[in-house]
Write a protein that holds these residues in place. Structure first.
Motif, PDB file in Angstrom:
ATOM      1  N   ALA A  93       0.846  -1.208   0.000  1.00 58.74           N
ATOM      2  CA  ALA A  93       0.000   0.000   0.000  1.00 58.74           C
ATOM      3  C   ALA A  93       0.879   1.254   0.000  1.00 58.74           C
ATOM      4  N   ILE A  94       1.964   1.211   0.761  1.00 64.36           N
ATOM      5  CA  ILE A  94       2.875   2.370   0.815  1.00 64.36           C
ATOM      6  C   ILE A  94       3.537   2.563  -0.552  1.00 64.36           C
ATOM      7  N   VAL A  95       4.099   1.499  -1.081  1.00 65.40           N
ATOM      8  CA  VAL A  95       4.885   1.606  -2.312  1.00 65.40           C
ATOM      9  C   VAL A  95       3.981   1.952  -3.500  1.00 65.40           C
ATOM     10  N   ARG A  96       2.815   1.306  -3.565  1.00 65.90           N
ATOM     11  CA  ARG A  96       1.898   1.585  -4.677  1.00 65.90           C
ATOM     12  C   ARG A  96       1.350   3.016  -4.610  1.00 65.90           C
ATOM     13  N   SER A  97       1.480   3.668  -3.448  1.00 62.09           N
ATOM     14  CA  SER A  97       1.035   5.058  -3.321  1.00 62.09           C
ATOM     15  C   SER A  97       2.176   6.032  -3.613  1.00 62.09           C
ATOM     16  N   GLY A  98       3.302   5.532  -4.109  1.00 63.33           N
ATOM     17  CA  GLY A  98       4.422   6.412  -4.466  1.00 63.33           C
ATOM     18  C   GLY A  98       5.213   6.884  -3.259  1.00 63.33           C
ATOM     19  N   LEU A  99       5.082   6.179  -2.135  1.00 61.94           N
ATOM     20  CA  LEU A  99       5.756   6.574  -0.897  1.00 61.94           C
ATOM     21  C   LEU A  99       6.879   5.577  -0.595  1.00 61.94           C
ATOM     22  N   VAL A 100       7.747   5.932   0.345  1.00 61.13           N
ATOM     23  CA  VAL A 100       8.920   5.099   0.631  1.00 61.13           C
ATOM     24  C   VAL A 100       8.765   4.474   2.019  1.00 61.13           C
ATOM     25  N   PRO A 101       8.765   3.130   2.101  1.00 57.65           N
ATOM     26  CA  PRO A 101       8.682   2.504   3.426  1.00 57.65           C
ATOM     27  C   PRO A 101      10.031   2.578   4.128  1.00 57.65           C
ATOM     28  N   VAL A 102      10.014   2.991   5.382  1.00 54.29           N
ATOM     29  CA  VAL A 102      11.248   2.985   6.186  1.00 54.29           C
ATOM     30  C   VAL A 102      11.034   1.917   7.252  1.00 54.29           C
TER      31      VAL A 102
END
Ligand SMILES: Cc1ncc(COP(=O)(O)O)c(C=O)c1O
Length: 369
Positions: A93-102
């Motif tokens: 969900a994070i990655v598909r939203s263009g965000l970076v998981p930390v």
């Protein structure tokens, strides 16, 4: 005679006649999706049950989470502090939203995001904390709230495992800015496939956007304002939810009986550790996780031996999401020793509402003998 296969979960079903009565009006009104009367009724009942002002129903938990992240509209490349000890859905969900998981480590008691490790992971790109309440054990919601407030971060909880859980007498949906529940067929409360979003500030216009994004971005019949998706719950799913909600407490108490039997058989055995919720948690008994560490068989050997007897336990959560093939080149070297240790030793044993104590005995006999 072929022995019955025992899976890790088994969907609870309401009485068939009850479901038929619930769906009967759909043959009259022919309104099967698009936020019909069953979805509206279920949302109302869930507002009361979860003790929140607004609930939105979804086609599944994953799309609920993605829709929430889209509505938050963080700049692309923003960082989200998250756990690797979760279903891959949380990371997707994070990655598909263009965000970076930390990826940040978990604590060793309930396997949820370790608050001691969050602050060191915050940078000027961090926008949110997305934590998972693992196995219905809640995160340290108070410390996470304090950290988020101090740094101006949004807190999103993946509460896929947490339907029916309360923390110090307060429903779990009341912690964090946004909470997602999965109501998938394998969960304690289910709508066949489905998910829910609750939003702390129901006047937040982004909550209104969520409803629009889940319906292709329509704000009116002839007006599309958002790059939306189709994430609507069907009326048949909502009807299943209405029925299942009536039987929830009874189903949870039957799970509790199975849990008690497991504990009687497995507690105190060297090399077997059974994680438990905090004393202030009203738990939902969604899973029966066991850590095999120093037992005469390792986790994989126990799993194989059970499978030889037609008993299918699962390694929730292995691999860690940052070590899944799709992510490991980029994120596989995260500093998460506790998560690695738990992930390599955990096995979730069968747990469902119609698991009778004699079946629990059968499972424990295979492990112990
Ligand atoms: C922790 C967690 N998050 C998210 C999901 C995804 O939920 P759904 O299957 O409803 O899309 C699951 C599914 O089991 C889960 O366990």
């Amino acid at each position: 005679m072929k022995k019955q296969r025992i899976n890790v979960t088994r969907s609870s079903m309401p009485p068939l006649e009850e479901y038929i009565e619930e769906i009967r009006p759909l043959w009259e009104n022919r309104w099967l999706s698009n936020h019909g009367e069953k979805c509206k009724a279920l949302e109302e009942q869930l507002q009361e049950f979860l003790a929140v002002d607004h609930v939105a129903t979804f086609a599944n938990g994953h799309l609920a989470l993605e829709t929430a992240l889209q509505a938050l509209a963080f700049p692309p490349g923003s960082e989200v502090i998250t756990t690797p000890y979760t279903h891959v859905s949380t990371t997707h969900a994070i990655v598909r939203s263009g965000l970076v998981p930390v990826f940040t480590d978990i604590e060793p008691v309930h396997y949820t995001l370790d608050p001691d490790r969050i602050e060191e992971a915050i940078t000027d790109k961090t926008k949110a904390i997305l934590a998972t309440h693992v196995y219905g054990f809640h995160c340290d919601v108070e410390r996470i709230a304090r950290i988020a407030e101090k740094h101006g971060l949004t807190v999103i909880y993946d509460a896929a495992h947490c339907f029916g859980v309360t923390c110090k007498g307060t429903g779990i949906a009341n912690f964090g800015d946004i909470v997602m529940f999965s109501t998938h067929a394998t969960k304690v409360f289910h709508t066949i496939e489905g998910g829910l979003l609750t939003w702390k500030d129901a006047d937040d216009e982004r909550f209104e956007q969520v409803r629009r994004i889940q319906n292709f971005g329509h704000v009116a019949e002839d007006d599309v304002h958002y790059i939306g998706t189709n994430a609507k719950m069907t009326e048949f799913s909502a009807a299943m939810g209405i029925c299942n909600l009536r039987h929830l407490e009874e189903n949870i108490s039957r799970r509790k009986a199975a849990d008690t039997r497991y504990c009687e058989r497995l507690s105190g055995i060297p090399g077997i550790h059974i994680p438990r919720p905090d004393a202030d948690t009203k738990w939902n008994y969604i899973y029966f996780p066991v850590i095999f560490d120093g037992f005469r068989l390792n986790r994989d050997e126990v799993k194989d031996r059970l499978a030889e007897h037609g008993i299918y336990a699962r390694k929730y959560f292995y691999p860690l999401t940052n070590e899944e093939n799709v992510y490991k080149a980029q994120y596989g070297r995260a500093d998460i020793p506790v998560a690695r240790h738990i992930s390599r030793n955990v096995l979730t044993l069968p747990m469902f509402s119609d698991l009778p104590p004699n079946m629990v005995d059968e499972i424990c006999d295979v492990i112990l003998n």
